[in-house]
Design an enzyme around this catalytic site. Sequence first.
Site, PDB file in Angstrom:
ATOM      1  N   GLU A 286       0.759  -1.483   0.327  1.00  0.00           N
ATOM      2  CA  GLU A 286      -0.012  -0.048  -0.269  1.00  0.00           C
ATOM      3  C   GLU A 286       1.265   1.513   0.231  1.00  0.00           C
ATOM      4  O   GLU A 286       0.664   2.055   0.746  1.00  0.00           O
ATOM      5  CB  GLU A 286      -0.943   0.073   1.252  1.00  0.00           C
ATOM      6  CG  GLU A 286      -1.814  -0.864   0.823  1.00  0.00           C
ATOM      7  CD  GLU A 286      -3.128  -1.213   2.032  1.00  0.00           C
ATOM      8  OE1 GLU A 286      -2.496  -0.092   3.136  1.00  0.00           O
ATOM      9  OE2 GLU A 286      -3.424  -2.109   2.425  1.00  0.00           O
TER      10      GLU A 286
ATOM     11  N   ASN B  36       1.937  -5.209  -3.697  1.00  0.00           N
ATOM     12  CA  ASN B  36       0.755  -5.161  -2.589  1.00  0.00           C
ATOM     13  C   ASN B  36      -0.172  -3.480  -2.952  1.00  0.00           C
ATOM     14  O   ASN B  36       0.437  -2.925  -2.188  1.00  0.00           O
ATOM     15  CB  ASN B  36       0.576  -5.963  -2.314  1.00  0.00           C
ATOM     16  CG  ASN B  36      -0.445  -6.942  -1.332  1.00  0.00           C
ATOM     17  OD1 ASN B  36      -0.923  -7.404  -2.686  1.00  0.00           O
ATOM     18  ND2 ASN B  36      -1.083  -6.715  -0.577  1.00  0.00           N
TER      19      ASN B  36
ATOM     20  N   HIS C  73     -10.558  -5.781  -2.560  1.00  0.00           N
ATOM     21  CA  HIS C  73     -11.356  -5.391  -1.703  1.00  0.00           C
ATOM     22  C   HIS C  73     -12.205  -4.699  -2.057  1.00  0.00           C
ATOM     23  O   HIS C  73     -12.228  -3.265  -2.105  1.00  0.00           O
ATOM     24  CB  HIS C  73     -11.134  -5.188   0.025  1.00  0.00           C
ATOM     25  CG  HIS C  73     -10.135  -5.894   0.627  1.00  0.00           C
ATOM     26  ND1 HIS C  73      -9.771  -6.913   1.420  1.00  0.00           N
ATOM     27  CD2 HIS C  73      -7.996  -5.047   0.400  1.00  0.00           C
ATOM     28  CE1 HIS C  73      -8.574  -7.544   1.948  1.00  0.00           C
ATOM     29  NE2 HIS C  73      -8.233  -6.615   1.090  1.00  0.00           N
TER      30      HIS C  73
ATOM     31  N   GLU D  16      -6.394 -10.384  -1.664  1.00  0.00           N
ATOM     32  CA  GLU D  16      -7.274 -10.029  -0.811  1.00  0.00           C
ATOM     33  C   GLU D  16      -8.265  -9.989  -1.106  1.00  0.00           C
ATOM     34  O   GLU D  16      -8.875  -9.289  -0.509  1.00  0.00           O
ATOM     35  CB  GLU D  16      -6.041  -9.078  -0.533  1.00  0.00           C
ATOM     36  CG  GLU D  16      -5.308  -8.591   0.442  1.00  0.00           C
ATOM     37  CD  GLU D  16      -4.624  -7.804   1.190  1.00  0.00           C
ATOM     38  OE1 GLU D  16      -5.330  -7.249   1.648  1.00  0.00           O
ATOM     39  OE2 GLU D  16      -3.397  -7.528   1.403  1.00  0.00           O
TER      40      GLU D  16
ATOM     41  N   ASP E  31     -12.305 -10.103  -0.936  1.00  0.00           N
ATOM     42  CA  ASP E  31     -13.382 -10.343  -0.756  1.00  0.00           C
ATOM     43  C   ASP E  31     -14.611  -8.791  -1.103  1.00  0.00           C
ATOM     44  O   ASP E  31     -13.596  -7.954  -2.033  1.00  0.00           O
ATOM     45  CB  ASP E  31     -13.486 -10.240   0.974  1.00  0.00           C
ATOM     46  CG  ASP E  31     -13.110  -8.551   1.527  1.00  0.00           C
ATOM     47  OD1 ASP E  31     -12.477  -8.050   0.608  1.00  0.00           O
ATOM     48  OD2 ASP E  31     -12.139  -8.631   2.524  1.00  0.00           O
TER      49      ASP E  31
HETATM   50  O1  G2I Z   1      -7.151  -4.173   6.679  1.00  0.00           O
HETATM   51  C1  G2I Z   1      -7.124  -5.233   5.830  1.00  0.00           C
HETATM   52  C2  G2I Z   1      -6.377  -5.602   5.156  1.00  0.00           C
HETATM   53  C3  G2I Z   1      -6.086  -4.407   3.978  1.00  0.00           C
HETATM   54  N1  G2I Z   1      -4.864  -4.796   3.306  1.00  0.00           N
HETATM   55  C4  G2I Z   1      -3.471  -5.163   3.821  1.00  0.00           C
HETATM   56  C5  G2I Z   1      -3.574  -6.162   5.110  1.00  0.00           C
HETATM   57  O2  G2I Z   1      -3.018  -6.551   5.676  1.00  0.00           O
HETATM   58  C6  G2I Z   1      -4.940  -6.277   5.268  1.00  0.00           C
HETATM   59  O3  G2I Z   1      -4.913  -6.898   6.770  1.00  0.00           O
HETATM   60  C7  G2I Z   1      -5.835  -6.706   7.739  1.00  0.00           C
HETATM   61  C8  G2I Z   1      -5.948  -7.602   9.187  1.00  0.00           C
HETATM   62  O4  G2I Z   1      -6.700  -8.718   7.469  1.00  0.00           O
HETATM   63  C9  G2I Z   1      -6.524  -7.306  10.011  1.00  0.00           C
HETATM   64  O5  G2I Z   1      -7.120  -8.455  11.013  1.00  0.00           O
HETATM   65  O6  G2I Z   1      -4.788  -5.826   8.531  1.00  0.00           O
HETATM   66  C10 G2I Z   1      -6.175  -5.220   9.855  1.00  0.00           C
HETATM   67  C11 G2I Z   1      -4.485  -4.000   9.917  1.00  0.00           C
HETATM   68  O7  G2I Z   1      -5.244  -2.807   9.788  1.00  0.00           O
HETATM   69  C12 G2I Z   1      -6.317  -5.655  10.679  1.00  0.00           C
HETATM   70  O8  G2I Z   1      -6.951  -6.555  12.616  1.00  0.00           O
HETATM   71  C13 G2I Z   1      -5.971  -5.975  13.396  1.00  0.00           C
HETATM   72  C14 G2I Z   1      -6.731  -5.385  14.049  1.00  0.00           C
HETATM   73  O9  G2I Z   1      -6.827  -3.480  13.309  1.00  0.00           O
HETATM   74  C15 G2I Z   1      -5.731  -4.894  15.332  1.00  0.00           C
HETATM   75  O10 G2I Z   1      -6.466  -4.836  16.142  1.00  0.00           O
HETATM   76  C16 G2I Z   1      -6.278  -6.488  15.792  1.00  0.00           C
HETATM   77  O11 G2I Z   1      -4.544  -6.181  16.878  1.00  0.00           O
HETATM   78  O12 G2I Z   1      -5.577  -7.256  14.472  1.00  0.00           O
HETATM   79  C17 G2I Z   1      -4.919  -7.204  14.476  1.00  0.00           C
HETATM   80  C18 G2I Z   1      -4.124  -8.839  15.080  1.00  0.00           C
HETATM   81  O13 G2I Z   1      -5.938  -8.851  15.190  1.00  0.00           O
END
Ligand code: G2I
Length: 462
Positions: A163, A204, A240, A269, A271
């Site tokens: 990003e 990405n 997304h 990714e 969805d």
């Molecule tokens: O935001 C969706 C995706 C966008 N592109 C990059 C990806 O890396 C991103 O993935 C998401 C994860 O699926 C989430 O699970 O990235 C988020 C962070 O921006 C992740 O969320 C975080 C929560 O915000 C935190 O509170 C939590 O501690 O996941 C962490 C681990 O569970």
Amino acid sequence: MPSPLRARLTAVLALSLGALLAVTALVSRPASAASTLNQLAKAQGRYFGSATDNPELSDTAYTAILGSDEFGAITPGNSMKWDATEPSQGQFSYTKGDAVVSFAKARGQIVRGHTLLWHQQLPGWLTSGSWTAAQLTSILQNHIANVAGHYKGQVYSWDVVNEPFNDDGTYRSDLWSNTLGTGYIATALKAARAADPNAKLYINDYNIDGTGAKSDAMYNLVKSLQAQGVPIDGVGFQGHLAIQYGFPTNMQQNLQRFADLGVDVAITELDVRMVLPADATKVATQAQYYTNVVKACLGVSRCVGITIWDYTDKYSWIPGVFSGQGSALPWDENLAKKPDVYGAINTALGGSGGGTPPPTTGCKVAYSANDWGSGFTATVTITNQGPAISGWTLKYSYSGDQKLSQGWNGTWSQSGKDVTVTNTSWNGTLATGASISAGANFTYTGTNTAPTAFAVNGTTCT
Ligand code: G2I
């Protein structure tokens, strides 16, 4: 017979016998039985994958599907990010990432490493420090050398840079670009190549799926990296999507123009979210979006695979970020395939839509009781194995003097030994494969024997 001739004849005979056996084997092998998402993708030289993460890996119903033939690739959603892998400077932690890698390895799945450099999920020591360009460069190089070095040979690809752009195509203002200028991208790619020469190196991003300013910026970046001789093997299109924002413009042509630069492309990714509640029209649009993405990828020979950002709504990131939105994935919160959405993906991949056909009749009831001697909480879980139903009535009987005091998630009533539970206004609809649980408290004296026979809408269940 002179022996060389005999030897030659024997060899010819052996060869023909071998050829005959080979032909027989080909003929008698059943026609391709590809029916799951990854089998179908594989038949076309692609993979179909899912993101996952550590908390999910202890959910055995979940891992049974994640580890099945539906998925040939895994991306760790969080456990290879900077905050997870280098929580204190120079202290590396791989336990969580390793768990994902060993899960995938045990099942012959490839791993997409995600991600070496991002503006989010950075540890406090890194974001709160004040660094000179030289210091930050060495921090970045050290991080990548360690993390990509640790996983050397174990990941198929790395999302090296995640990003880097704003939606208008300008570079995102963050720790990296503010301190190092845009050259941090080349620094990261070179460090990744040095650490794991065989991993495919990706940049990405989201909102680059269709043509537009952001996608143009990515295109120009790839071209300029190539011109400078910086290693770059692929571009990840996160995908997304949201049905309320429309489908990306010219997605296939957009993927193709990147492929024409000589890099791989992948949907990394995917969805497709919607504003809840879901209804038939929204689901039809969503299914069409999934179809379009799969077709766009299959239409581009260098599109190597598609990854969905976890496969089930149970573990989707969306409701936590976009309040009131969700239902974005092909499996629902109960891990049941959504026939329309899963079917659309399966069909677009060249399958017959269904995967394993669900049983077309009947129901299943699981009963459990949490008993404290004079009373108990009964929990019943109904699974619909027949066509979708709207409205259900469950009947069963006790053998003792069990007496209903209060129930929930259904309207509970009792007449003598017979118990009847009907749906509430919010849980009457049960798609094929869907489950619903209801519970009630009872009092009793003597013995509390669990009921064994259940019927839903008059049909006896297993
Ligand atoms: O935001 C969706 C995706 C966008 N592109 C990059 C990806 O890396 C991103 O993935 C998401 C994860 O699926 C989430 O699970 O990235 C988020 C962070 O921006 C992740 O969320 C975080 C929560 O915000 C935190 O509170 C939590 O501690 O996941 C962490 C681990 O569970």
